[in-house]
Design a protein around this motif. Structure first.
Motif, PDB file in Angstrom:
ATOM      1  N   LEU A  13       0.836  -1.190   0.000  1.00  0.00           N
ATOM      2  CA  LEU A  13       0.000   0.000   0.000  1.00  0.00           C
ATOM      3  C   LEU A  13       0.874   1.245   0.000  1.00  0.00           C
ATOM      4  CD1 LEU A  13      -2.708  -1.053   2.577  1.00  0.00           C
ATOM      5  CD2 LEU A  13      -2.778  -1.210   0.100  1.00  0.00           C
ATOM      6  N   VAL A  14       2.122   1.093   0.428  1.00  0.00           N
ATOM      7  CA  VAL A  14       3.112   2.153   0.344  1.00  0.00           C
ATOM      8  C   VAL A  14       4.081   1.733  -0.750  1.00  0.00           C
ATOM      9  CG1 VAL A  14       4.925   3.395   1.614  1.00  0.00           C
ATOM     10  CG2 VAL A  14       2.879   2.549   2.802  1.00  0.00           C
ATOM     11  N   PRO A  15       4.610   2.664  -1.578  1.00  0.00           N
ATOM     12  CA  PRO A  15       5.542   2.259  -2.627  1.00  0.00           C
ATOM     13  C   PRO A  15       6.657   1.403  -2.071  1.00  0.00           C
ATOM     14  CG  PRO A  15       4.958   4.557  -2.866  1.00  0.00           C
ATOM     15  CD  PRO A  15       4.364   4.096  -1.566  1.00  0.00           C
ATOM     16  N   TYR A  16       6.922   0.278  -2.720  1.00  0.00           N
ATOM     17  CA  TYR A  16       7.867  -0.686  -2.178  1.00  0.00           C
ATOM     18  C   TYR A  16       9.303  -0.249  -2.386  1.00  0.00           C
ATOM     19  CZ  TYR A  16       9.321  -5.321  -0.762  1.00  0.00           C
ATOM     20  OH  TYR A  16       9.860  -6.377  -0.086  1.00  0.00           O
ATOM     21  N   PHE A  17       9.590   0.379  -3.509  1.00  0.00           N
ATOM     22  CA  PHE A  17      10.891   0.976  -3.681  1.00  0.00           C
ATOM     23  C   PHE A  17      10.728   2.245  -4.485  1.00  0.00           C
ATOM     24  CE2 PHE A  17      10.302  -2.272  -6.901  1.00  0.00           C
ATOM     25  CZ  PHE A  17      10.484  -1.569  -8.073  1.00  0.00           C
ATOM     26  N   VAL A  61      15.742   0.193   2.202  1.00  0.00           N
ATOM     27  CA  VAL A  61      15.093  -1.113   2.171  1.00  0.00           C
ATOM     28  C   VAL A  61      13.870  -1.057   3.072  1.00  0.00           C
ATOM     29  CG1 VAL A  61      16.718  -1.944   3.923  1.00  0.00           C
ATOM     30  CG2 VAL A  61      15.337  -3.583   2.654  1.00  0.00           C
ATOM     31  N   LEU A  62      12.721  -1.465   2.519  1.00  0.00           N
ATOM     32  CA  LEU A  62      11.462  -1.454   3.267  1.00  0.00           C
ATOM     33  C   LEU A  62      11.201  -0.112   3.939  1.00  0.00           C
ATOM     34  CD1 LEU A  62      11.346  -5.012   4.875  1.00  0.00           C
ATOM     35  CD2 LEU A  62       9.980  -4.137   2.991  1.00  0.00           C
ATOM     36  N   GLY A  63      11.548   0.967   3.233  1.00  0.00           N
ATOM     37  CA  GLY A  63      11.273   2.289   3.752  1.00  0.00           C
ATOM     38  C   GLY A  63      12.274   2.814   4.757  1.00  0.00           C
ATOM     39  N   CYS A  64      13.303   2.038   5.067  1.00  0.00           N
ATOM     40  CA  CYS A  64      14.308   2.466   6.038  1.00  0.00           C
ATOM     41  C   CYS A  64      15.565   2.944   5.312  1.00  0.00           C
ATOM     42  CB  CYS A  64      14.689   1.323   6.967  1.00  0.00           C
ATOM     43  SG  CYS A  64      13.308   0.648   7.904  1.00  0.00           S
ATOM     44  N   ASN A  65      16.104   4.074   5.760  1.00  0.00           N
ATOM     45  CA  ASN A  65      17.318   4.621   5.164  1.00  0.00           C
ATOM     46  C   ASN A  65      18.553   4.185   5.939  1.00  0.00           C
ATOM     47  OD1 ASN A  65      16.116   6.004   3.046  1.00  0.00           O
ATOM     48  ND2 ASN A  65      15.772   7.834   4.279  1.00  0.00           N
ATOM     49  N   PHE A  66      19.557   3.709   5.214  1.00  0.00           N
ATOM     50  CA  PHE A  66      20.860   3.400   5.788  1.00  0.00           C
ATOM     51  C   PHE A  66      21.873   4.373   5.187  1.00  0.00           C
ATOM     52  CE2 PHE A  66      18.510  -0.368   6.577  1.00  0.00           C
ATOM     53  CZ  PHE A  66      19.102  -1.021   7.643  1.00  0.00           C
ATOM     54  N   LYS A  67      22.634   5.046   6.036  1.00  0.00           N
ATOM     55  CA  LYS A  67      23.587   6.050   5.586  1.00  0.00           C
ATOM     56  C   LYS A  67      25.006   5.494   5.650  1.00  0.00           C
ATOM     57  CE  LYS A  67      24.805  10.926   6.251  1.00  0.00           C
ATOM     58  NZ  LYS A  67      24.530  12.137   7.055  1.00  0.00           N
ATOM     59  N   LEU A 114      13.222   6.269  11.714  1.00  0.00           N
ATOM     60  CA  LEU A 114      12.547   5.125  12.317  1.00  0.00           C
ATOM     61  C   LEU A 114      11.033   5.271  12.188  1.00  0.00           C
ATOM     62  CD1 LEU A 114      14.724   4.485  15.486  1.00  0.00           C
ATOM     63  CD2 LEU A 114      14.817   3.360  13.266  1.00  0.00           C
ATOM     64  N   SER A 115      10.533   5.048  10.970  1.00  0.00           N
ATOM     65  CA  SER A 115       9.103   5.081  10.723  1.00  0.00           C
ATOM     66  C   SER A 115       8.468   3.820  11.304  1.00  0.00           C
ATOM     67  CB  SER A 115       8.837   5.144   9.218  1.00  0.00           C
ATOM     68  OG  SER A 115       9.332   3.970   8.597  1.00  0.00           O
ATOM     69  N   GLU A 116       7.158   3.737  11.205  1.00  0.00           N
ATOM     70  CA  GLU A 116       6.454   2.566  11.736  1.00  0.00           C
ATOM     71  C   GLU A 116       6.945   1.290  11.069  1.00  0.00           C
ATOM     72  OE1 GLU A 116       1.867   0.875  12.154  1.00  0.00           O
ATOM     73  OE2 GLU A 116       2.230   2.979  11.687  1.00  0.00           O
ATOM     74  N   ARG A 117       7.250   1.376   9.761  1.00  0.00           N
ATOM     75  CA  ARG A 117       7.739   0.199   9.055  1.00  0.00           C
ATOM     76  C   ARG A 117       9.142  -0.171   9.501  1.00  0.00           C
ATOM     77  NH1 ARG A 117       7.448   1.098   2.950  1.00  0.00           N
ATOM     78  NH2 ARG A 117       7.447  -1.167   2.824  1.00  0.00           N
TER      79      ARG A 117
END
Length: 265
Positions: A13-17, A61-67, A114-117
């Motif tokens: 339901l949220v864009p996957y990538f 990945v899955l809406g999480c950002n890694f820097k 740190l979103s809900e996902r």
């Protein structure tokens, strides 16, 4: 477990990538490099099999950002030592002949993202190897992702470039998403989506060919029906233990309309 997997599907339901033109790379899980028993390997694959979008500075990945961590090999070594990576993952590192000189970059999850996902996301770091594979320490095992073939990456880029989605509509437990893909046929859209394992489009299809199938393994069972209604409409219904998902593809002159409906039990 099956209801959890259907819940993962609802993440669409949220864009996957996210599409971007700055030399982003797409990765898929390398199942042959999961150093566990076969049953656990399939379980891990069901949890971890996803696309990762990345560039020199960030991986998503899955809406999480890694820097990416700035610094040289010594910086990478010191960071990994603090996390006991060399000790906790010694067996896998030896198995795949991996040492510090084969590490090209280190990425940490951004606390501000740190979103809900992201809250339930169990990756802490991502390591970029010299061969452009991504390596993720997970649950005392190393998990590897490889870059997609150029042809597949082009299909995904074309898919995202031509995508225009309306706001998702919700009614009780159900949700409906409508997207349009300009200059793409039904088969073009289907083939691009089938690269993403979570859509469960495991079959090559032909225009006008109806069939049903069952995809079954140790962690999931999916019944799927493919029905064509003329040359310009295709309906796909997937039946899970936790509900069903339907996809309706409609060719409209120079574009394809896709209606996706999620219906959990």
């Amino acid at each position: 477990m099956k209801k959890f997997l259907f819940g993962c599907i609802l993440l669409f339901l949220v864009p996957y990538f996210t599409y971007a033109s700055n030399n982003n790379h797409y990765y898929l899980l390398i199942k042959d490099k999961i150093n566990v028993e076969n049953k656990e390997k399939k379980w891990l694959a069901s949890i971890l099999n996803n696309f990762i979008v990345g560039n020199e500075q960030k991986i998503k990945v899955l809406g999480c950002n890694f820097k990416r961590v700035k610094g040289d090999k010594e910086t990478i070594y010191n960071q990994l030592t603090k996390l006991n990576i060399f000790e906790d993952y010694n067996e896998d590192l030896k198995k795949y002949d991996l040492s510090l000189n084969k590490f090209n970059g280190l990425y940490f999850i951004e606390p501000s993202n740190l979103s809900e996902r992201c809250m339930g996301f169990n990756y802490e770091i991502i390591i970029l190897l010299n061969n452009n594979e991504l390596m993720i320490p997970y649950n005392k095992h190393l998990v590897f992702y490889k870059q997609l073939a150029i042809t597949d990456e082009n299909k995904i880029n074309n898919f995202k470039r031509n995508e225009n989605c309306l706001e998702t509509k919700y009614f009780e437990m159900e949700s409906t998403k409508v997207c349009f893909y300009k200059n793409m046929t039904i088969l073009d859209v289907y083939e691009a989506m089938s690269i993403n394992p979570t859509y469960e489009f495991r079959k090559k299809i032909k225009q006008g060919e109806d069939f049903s199938d069952i995809y079954e393994d140790d962690y999931m069972r999916v019944e799927v029906e493919y029905k064509w209604k003329g040359k310009n409409k295709l309906e796909i219904v997937q039946y899970f233990d936790g509900g069903e998902t339907s996809y309706t593809f409609v060719n409209q002159e120079k574009r394809t309309k896709l209606i996706t409906k999620f219906s959990p039990d």
